[in-house]
Design a protein around this motif. Sequence first.
Motif, PDB file in Angstrom:
ATOM      1  N   ASP A  61      65.195  -4.744  51.005  1.00  0.00           N
ATOM      2  CA  ASP A  61      65.444  -6.101  51.356  1.00  0.00           C
ATOM      3  C   ASP A  61      65.805  -6.875  49.826  1.00  0.00           C
ATOM      4  OD1 ASP A  61      65.024  -6.073  54.052  1.00  0.00           O
ATOM      5  OD2 ASP A  61      63.062  -6.254  54.045  1.00  0.00           O
TER       6      ASP A  61
ATOM      7  N   PHE B 204      73.589 -10.110  47.093  1.00  0.00           N
ATOM      8  CA  PHE B 204      74.088 -11.234  47.747  1.00  0.00           C
ATOM      9  C   PHE B 204      74.076 -12.462  46.594  1.00  0.00           C
ATOM     10  CE2 PHE B 204      73.016 -15.465  49.799  1.00  0.00           C
ATOM     11  CZ  PHE B 204      74.153 -15.577  50.609  1.00  0.00           C
TER      12      PHE B 204
ATOM     13  N   GLY C 290      75.205 -19.658  50.334  1.00  0.00           N
ATOM     14  CA  GLY C 290      73.882 -19.425  51.083  1.00  0.00           C
ATOM     15  C   GLY C 290      72.924 -20.449  50.846  1.00  0.00           C
TER      16      GLY C 290
ATOM     17  N   PRO D 238      75.113 -18.184  55.138  1.00  0.00           N
ATOM     18  CA  PRO D 238      73.941 -17.197  55.310  1.00  0.00           C
ATOM     19  C   PRO D 238      72.792 -17.597  54.849  1.00  0.00           C
ATOM     20  CG  PRO D 238      75.837 -15.889  54.615  1.00  0.00           C
ATOM     21  CD  PRO D 238      76.176 -17.660  54.501  1.00  0.00           C
TER      22      PRO D 238
ATOM     23  N   GLY E 127      66.411 -14.926  58.669  1.00  0.00           N
ATOM     24  CA  GLY E 127      67.567 -14.989  57.882  1.00  0.00           C
ATOM     25  C   GLY E 127      68.593 -13.845  57.961  1.00  0.00           C
ATOM     26  N   THR E 128      69.704 -14.109  57.323  1.00  0.00           N
ATOM     27  CA  THR E 128      70.633 -13.085  57.159  1.00  0.00           C
ATOM     28  C   THR E 128      70.000 -11.839  56.378  1.00  0.00           C
ATOM     29  OG1 THR E 128      72.422 -14.856  57.426  1.00  0.00           O
ATOM     30  CG2 THR E 128      73.168 -12.632  56.536  1.00  0.00           C
ATOM     31  N   HIS E 129      69.331 -12.539  55.417  1.00  0.00           N
ATOM     32  CA  HIS E 129      68.522 -11.627  54.556  1.00  0.00           C
ATOM     33  C   HIS E 129      67.056 -12.174  54.642  1.00  0.00           C
ATOM     34  CE1 HIS E 129      72.127  -9.691  52.667  1.00  0.00           C
ATOM     35  NE2 HIS E 129      72.701 -10.767  52.677  1.00  0.00           N
ATOM     36  N   ASN E 130      66.125 -11.158  54.491  1.00  0.00           N
ATOM     37  CA  ASN E 130      64.570 -11.455  54.604  1.00  0.00           C
ATOM     38  C   ASN E 130      63.857 -10.898  53.381  1.00  0.00           C
ATOM     39  OD1 ASN E 130      64.551 -13.087  57.240  1.00  0.00           O
ATOM     40  ND2 ASN E 130      65.915 -11.121  57.795  1.00  0.00           N
TER      41      ASN E 130
END
Length: 352
Positions: free
Chosen positions: A32, A39, A109, A132, A146-149
């Motif tokens: 992650d 990103f 983002g 995102p 999230g899109t990323h966590n």
Amino acid sequence: MVRSQRRAAVGATRKAAAKPFVGTDLGAHRADLDAIVRFIHKGKKFSVASHVGPDGDALASTLALAMGLKRLGKQVVPYNRDPVPQNLRFLPGWESLTSDIPSFKIFDGVFIVDCGDVDRIRDGFGAEPKPPLVNIDHHVTNPRFGTHNLILPDASASGQVVYYLLKALGVEITSELAWNIFAALVVDTGSFQYSNTTPETLRVAAEMVALGVKPEVVTESLHYHVPEKKWRLLAHSLNTLRLELGGRLGLMNVTQAMLRECGATFEDNDGFVEMIRQLDGVEVAALLKEHGADKVKVSLRAKDRADVSRVAQVFGGGGHRNAAGLTLQANLEEAERRLTAEVEKVLEEVNK
């Protein structure tokens, strides 16, 4: 005076270079973290936001991450819908926060820190068109929206999670950054009194002090500039104090009428629930805040044995084992009845 003390301390140590401690083993979270690093390197323009009614961890984490991203050459706009509380206006960079972003679509983002519900950024945020989302948090109840966590439940504060992310990005922890990270740790560990204070927490805190943070200035800023209206509100709220479940549950109210009489806001009840927890015999403390005729927000605190995050989750809330929150669509009397029933279930398990 406090702000000048902080600025003097920052100026004297701006070039300080403390040797960083070895960070925690991120283990299963490494993928992650690496995805978020990639990103960030791809993007140019970001916003960093947290929940309405921000506390110290939410604001300090927002500011620390915004500062770190700027050091990478990114364009960054830190956001919060609500004003910065007076006692947090010692945090470096607080003046940079804006509540005026008509649309988040302009960013590559949006980083959401210390928040388990996207609609707590502002009304309807979850349904807005947006880029995102990068979800940064330490609450075990975070739903990974999230899109990323990057959710690290073992971290004492979201500021600690931000610290690890900045380290992974190769960002130098400056004195200004250090003040925000340290403040986040202080707030969410109850000045290093709660059970979430770990050796790693103290190692990170020590690094921040080595970089110029003055703990006494942070303490004075957070706790020793209390407005008169807060004391008057506390006096009214204390008149509602009651003990239930054989003294194991302590409750107090803050009503709309109290706020009007004292000229106060909900910002002024900060710390009330911790006072309830101090009562001998109380295992769970609850502050019920009347936000309308049929809307009550509840802050929960527990001593070591009870897990109030379980109570909060029953009502769609969240938090930690020892600190959680929830909202009930009910009047105060009904909210107390429903809350007490769930707390009783948790305490029955604890006391078996």
